[in-house]
Design a protein around this motif. Structure first.
Motif, mmCIF file in Angstrom:
data_model
loop_
_atom_site.group_PDB
_atom_site.id
_atom_site.type_symbol
_atom_site.label_atom_id
_atom_site.label_comp_id
_atom_site.label_asym_id
_atom_site.label_seq_id
_atom_site.Cartn_x
_atom_site.Cartn_y
_atom_site.Cartn_z
ATOM 1 N N PHE A 13 0.826 -1.202 0.000
ATOM 2 C CA PHE A 13 0.000 0.000 0.000
ATOM 3 C C PHE A 13 0.859 1.250 0.000
ATOM 4 N N LEU A 14 0.272 2.300 -0.526
ATOM 5 C CA LEU A 14 0.988 3.555 -0.684
ATOM 6 C C LEU A 14 -0.032 4.676 -0.553
ATOM 7 N N TYR A 15 0.236 5.592 0.359
ATOM 8 C CA TYR A 15 -0.669 6.727 0.536
ATOM 9 C C TYR A 15 0.153 7.996 0.402
ATOM 10 N N VAL A 71 -3.392 3.893 -2.551
ATOM 11 C CA VAL A 71 -3.715 2.569 -3.106
ATOM 12 C C VAL A 71 -3.340 1.437 -2.166
ATOM 13 N N ILE A 72 -4.188 0.423 -2.200
ATOM 14 C CA ILE A 72 -3.853 -0.856 -1.569
ATOM 15 C C ILE A 72 -3.917 -1.844 -2.711
ATOM 16 N N THR A 73 -2.765 -2.434 -3.080
ATOM 17 C CA THR A 73 -2.767 -3.291 -4.268
ATOM 18 C C THR A 73 -2.396 -4.716 -3.896
ATOM 19 N N GLU A 74 -2.721 -5.614 -4.792
ATOM 20 C CA GLU A 74 -2.245 -6.989 -4.687
ATOM 21 C C GLU A 74 -1.715 -7.328 -6.059
ATOM 22 N N GLY A 75 -0.485 -7.839 -6.136
ATOM 23 C CA GLY A 75 0.108 -8.156 -7.435
ATOM 24 C C GLY A 75 0.843 -6.971 -8.039
ATOM 25 N N PRO A 119 -11.488 -5.384 2.513
ATOM 26 C CA PRO A 119 -11.364 -3.996 2.051
ATOM 27 C C PRO A 119 -11.463 -2.979 3.202
ATOM 28 N N THR A 120 -12.060 -3.402 4.316
ATOM 29 C CA THR A 120 -12.199 -2.444 5.426
ATOM 30 C C THR A 120 -10.861 -2.111 6.084
ATOM 31 N N ILE A 121 -9.796 -2.863 5.733
ATOM 32 C CA ILE A 121 -8.470 -2.575 6.300
ATOM 33 C C ILE A 121 -8.047 -1.158 5.943
ATOM 34 N N SER A 122 -8.598 -0.664 4.808
ATOM 35 C CA SER A 122 -8.207 0.681 4.363
ATOM 36 C C SER A 122 -8.553 1.713 5.435
ATOM 37 N N GLU A 123 -9.559 1.419 6.262
ATOM 38 C CA GLU A 123 -9.970 2.397 7.272
ATOM 39 C C GLU A 123 -8.887 2.621 8.326
#
Lengths: 587, 380
Positions: free
Chosen positions: B64-66, B72-76, B327-331
């Motif tokens: 992830f990068l903010y 963004v939170i990416t996979e791959g 997806p709630t990890i983004s919080e």
């Protein structure tokens, strides 16, 4: 949210310009994105919940099985505890932090005489009215406060019509948060044990008293033996001086030798009982080591020569000669060890070696070694050699005799004098007995001329001696010896007669037996000395005694006697003592 | 300190983004890179070599990068933080773990960092399947002392549990560690570690364990116990074991969580991310649900109140949190970003290393572990 989107769509449909349209469209797309994201999250949560539900269900099912097991185990433990409480031969109680009983076992309830359910919630003085041991309660409070168990608390509990001894252990009880929530007490009735202990104490005292009585008995019996021994040896000596056929001389020598052995035995028993009774006291006096060693050498050389053995004494140059110690006891140890060496050696040599271990200040630590070329001692016998009644196996000892006390006496004597004793041996090659003793260095020269006073028979000529002795045989022996020395002898058969006779003639010497009927030797001596008071007169008085203990000498001198002779005595000893006393009187 | 960030979904994209970000003459001297194993990592390393940048990177389980431009939170994909650090106040070194215990590996890192700076702080990335994170931490502390600041995570491989990597511009390694030493006389380093996982079920006893390998629990094969209790199949492990770690009860101390990172199906044993002692009393543990997000946000806010100034944030979040929170990890991550509004880079890990405030560094599982780095104002 959906309401907001519907409104936006309506606004788009009514858009008046392309700018307004695109602006509203971008806004709508952003809102839809949010909805999408929220939907994603919701969908995940739903999916996740389903998946997690299965796992958590499984975990919970398994956990409930585990908890059932735990609870079953707890039930079993509780049952075990309950059985333990009802079967343990002890009074068990649980108390809360106010020291109110919570649970007690049946035994406790029976002790109190109250049903156990009525004890719960009560304090000790409510259960045992009149209980006043605040010390015990303080200990319980200490356990609650410090959290440290206390063991072996003994108290005498008096309650109603009984009195019992109780021994208790108290331990704190903690909850899972490690807080102290109460205590457990386990008490035992130790009344019987206490009674046993008392009985044991009593029988112990009896046993000690018995040992003392035994020792006294042995001492007095040994003492009683001395008088007849004196008779045997004295008469034998007289007989030996009369004309005898050669085979009669042999027989007589046999009697004398047996009697002498018996005497050694008696002395051992006497010493041993004195040591056992704690009555053996050392008599520390200045002495010259070389003189004592010469004496020993004279006696032992003769004994060794009888078996064609060499006997040799070496005193190292560094060894100081003027010492303070109990020379009699030292001599006794040396004689015992050298005698043994001669006894157990058939060929070769007995060697005595004296060396200095340590010299510090005015004390000298000496080491004495007695080595022989005799039969030796097996290693397994070495350890027990110095124990009482220890004798090496008969097969090894062969024809040798003894009480088995000799070495144990030597050990006790060396220890009493602050030394050590030991042995090294090789079977068939010989033994080396050693002992060490501390001595104080003496600066005083003993007056040799006094000690070595020659037997001045000239002093005895035409002298009149009063002999008080109740035993007829001893009368004969003493009279015989004294007459042989040239004295005129007047006999008295008891103390009273002796005192009467003392008044009738002018005596030059009095020889007093100590134990006599009517008046004993002490009383006679005291009476004579009392009468002499104020005059220049001092009649020499010599005691004849079967008591040979240390301390006796002091009591004779205190009674006013000049010296004493122990029974059994020889002509030579008697002559030496008398000449000393008489010459001192003349000088 | 000048910072730029970018993310890409291929090595080609990475090259392009690097070129774009340096076209204005920006010359970074260090880069932090977290990448999926989907990317051709060897190719990425070759590129880093050609541009001669000191790189500090590892494979991940999601990145992830903010930043102001990207959140963004990416996979791959791959995320990168380009930095200009004071050249004499940092260094990066790669350590090979082959034939060494994790403790020895830690010793080497601690020794190196101590030689570089009198009072170093250490950022550390370890290969995820071979490293016993606890022993790695103890190894460093053994040499550098218990008060040394350390932050980092164990590399991931997108929950495949096959092969994880650490890399610099020099080489790519599947067994070892990479460390960045920072001179604390010029950088202020602060950290937070929070979990939220809770104990569940009855106490169990570890009946046979060696290091981080557990053979039996309550006398039963460890693999069977996990399968049986969680009602899952063989293939669900080790992944599910990261989400339901063992909670080791430590009387008088904080309980620790240990996640399963590998399985030996033949021996029916489980390999954990950290040491599990023989005889330890353990329970299963689980995320209590989505409410842990709220708890993390509170902790992050508290940490911000305590430590408002930061130039950048690096976040090591356990992959199990990602699995559990989706997806709630983004919080959680949003909260960190909003508080400081400074570049934040991170990845989902197989284990976290960090100091919670001033406590001694520890190795964790299931945590949200964050480090803030601030260059001291008196330095250029």
């Amino acid at each position: 949210m959906s309401h907001k989107i519907v409104t936006l769509i309506e606004e788009i449909s009514k858009a008046q310009s392309p700018e307004a349209f695109f602006g509203l469209k971008a806004f709508l797309l952003n809102e839809l994105k949010k909805v999408h994201s929220d939907y994603d999250k919701l969908a995940f949560k739903y999916e996740r919940s389903t998946k997690e539900k299965n796992i958590l269900n499984s975990l919970l099912t398994k956990t409930s099985v585990d908890l059932k097991k735990v609870s079953d185990n707890l039930k079993i433990r509780a049952e075990e505890l309950s059985i333990l409480l009802t079967t343990i031969p002890a009074f068990v109680y649980f108390k809360d932090t106010q020291l109110k009983y919570q649970i007690v076992n049946q035994q406790f309830a029976e002790l109190a005489g109250i049903p156990s359910d009525q004890i719960a919630g009560k304090m000790i003085h409510e259960v045992f009215p009149g209980y006043e041991n605040s010390d015990y309660l303080e200990k319980e409070y200490a356990v609650l406060k410090n959290g440290i168990a206390l063991y072996d608390l003994e108290e005498e509990l008096t309650f109603k019509d009984w009195k019992r001894w109780i021994n208790s252990n108290i331990a704190p009880i903690r909850n899972l948060e490690n807080q102290i929530v109460g205590l457990i007490g386990i008490s035992w009735d130790i009344t019987e044990r206490k009674l046993h202990e008392e009985e044991l104490q009593k029988s112990n005292e009896l046993a000690v008293a018995g040992t003392l009585a035994k020792n006294e008995f042995i001492a007095s019996v040994s003492h009683e033996f001395r008088t007849p021994m004196n008779g045997i040896l004295g008469l034998s000596e007289i007989l030996k001086n009369s004309p005898l056929a050669p085979d009669q001389v042999d027989l007589l020598n046999g009697i004398i030798s047996s009697a002498e052995n018996l005497l050694v035995l008696l002395n051992d028993v006497l010493d041993f009982s004195a040591i056992e009774a704690g009555k053996m006291e050392m008599d520390y006096q200045p002495f010259m080591l070389d003189r004592v060693m010469e004496d020993i050498s004279l006696v032992m050389k003769m004994k060794a020569a009888e078996k064609s053995l060499l006997f040799d004494i070496v005193i190292e140059e560094m060894v100081p000669n003027l010492l303070i110690g109990d020379s009699q006891r030292f001599r006794q140890i040396m004689i015992n060890l050298t005698n043994n060496a001669v006894k157990f050696t058939e060929h070769g040599k007995i060697a005595v070696h004296v060396s200095l271990v340590k010299l510090s200040g005015n004390s000298a630590h000496l080491r004495f070694e007695v080595s022989d070329t005799g039969i030796g001692i097996a290693p397994d016998a070495l350890n027990s050699l110095f124990r009482v009644f220890s004798r090496i196996k008969p097969s090894k000892a062969r024809q040798q005799s003894g009480t088995g006390l000799g070495l144990s006496i030597c050990k006790k004597l060396t220890e009493l004098m602050g030394g050590r004793i030991g042995v090294e041996s090789s079977l068939g090659k010989g033994s080396l007995f050693w002992f060490t003793l501390p001595f104080t260095l003496s600066i005083l020269h003993k007056n040799r001329s006094q000690e070595d006073q020659p037997a001045a028979s000239s002093c005895f000529k035409q002298k009149l001696v009063l002999v008080a002795e109740d035993n007829a045989i001893n009368q004969r022996i003493v009279s015989y010896h004294l007459q042989k020395m040239g004295f005129e002898v007047e006999l008295a058969i008891d103390g009273q007669q002796a005192l009467e006779k003392y008044h009738t003639r002018n005596f030059d010497l009095v020889v007093l037996d100590i134990q006599m009927p009517l008046m004993d030797g002490y009383q006679v001596a005291k009476a004579i000395r009392q009468e002499e008071q104020g005059s220049m007169r001092h009649l020499p008085i010599i005691a004849l005694t079967a008591n040979a203990m240390k301390g006796d000498r002091e009591s004779y001198l205190e009674a006013g006697m000049d010296d004493y002779v122990s029974k059994p005595f020889t002509y030579a000893t008697l002559e030496k003592v008398i000449s000393k006393a008489l010459c001192r009187a003349i000088n | 300190m000048v910072l730029k960030t970018f993310h890409a979904d291929s090595v080609k994209g990475f090259r392009q983004a690097w070129a774009d970000n340096t076209s204005d003459g920006f010359q970074p001297n260090a880069a932090v890179i977290f990448s999926s194993v989907d990317l051709e990592l060897q190719e990425l390393v070759s590129f880093l070599q050609t541009i001669k940048i000191q790189a500090f990177g590892c494979s991940s389980c999601g990145e992830f990068l903010y930043d102001t431009n990207n959140q963004v939170i990416t996979e791959g994909g791959v995320v990168c933080l380009m930095m200009t650090l004071i050249p004499e106040s940092f260094d990066i070194k790669q350590f090979n773990g082959l034939g060494r215990s994790s403790f020895e590996l830690g010793n080497n890192i601690g020794k190196w960092a101590g030689e570089r700076f009198e009072k170093p702080a250490i950022l550390i990335l370890g290969s995820g399947l071979e490293t016993d994170g606890e022993q790695l931490v103890r190894g460093i502390q053994h040499v550098a002392g218990n008060d040394v600041s350390m932050f980092g995570g164990l590399a991931g491989d997108d929950t495949q549990f096959k092969e994880t990597f650490v890399f610099s511009e020099e080489k790519l390694e599947n067994n070892g560690a990479i460390a960045m030493a920072l001179n604390t006389s010029q950088y202020i380093i602060q950290g937070l570690a929070t979990s939220g996982w809770v104990s569940i079920g009855a106490d169990k006893i570890i009946t046979h364990a060696e290091g981080n390998i557990v053979y039996t629990i309550d006398g039963q094969p460890a693999l069977d116990v996990y399968k049986d209790y969680l009602n899952v199949s063989d293939t669900d492990l080790p992944e599910i074991g990261v989400e339901y770690p063992l909670l080791i009860k430590k009387p008088g101390a904080q309980d620790v969580l240990r996640a399963v990172i590998n399985v030996d199906r033949e021996k029916k044993s489980l390999i954990f991310a950290g040491t599990v002692p023989n005889g330890a009393v353990v329970t299963f543990s689980s995320s209590p649900g989505f409410e842990i997000i709220e708890s993390t946000r509170n902790k992050v806010n508290e940490f911000h109140n305590h430590n408002e100034e930061a130039d950048l944030l690096i976040l090591f979040s356990c992959m199990a949190r990602h699995n559990a929170l989706g997806p709630t990890i983004s919080e959680e991550i949003d909260e960190a970003w909003h508080n400081w509004a400074k570049p934040l880079i991170g990845f989902f890990t197989y284990g976290e290393i960090g100091n919670n405030y001033n406590a001694a560094c520890d190795f964790y599982n299931e945590t949200f572990t964050m480090v803030s780095i601030k260059q001291k104002s008196d330095v250029a």
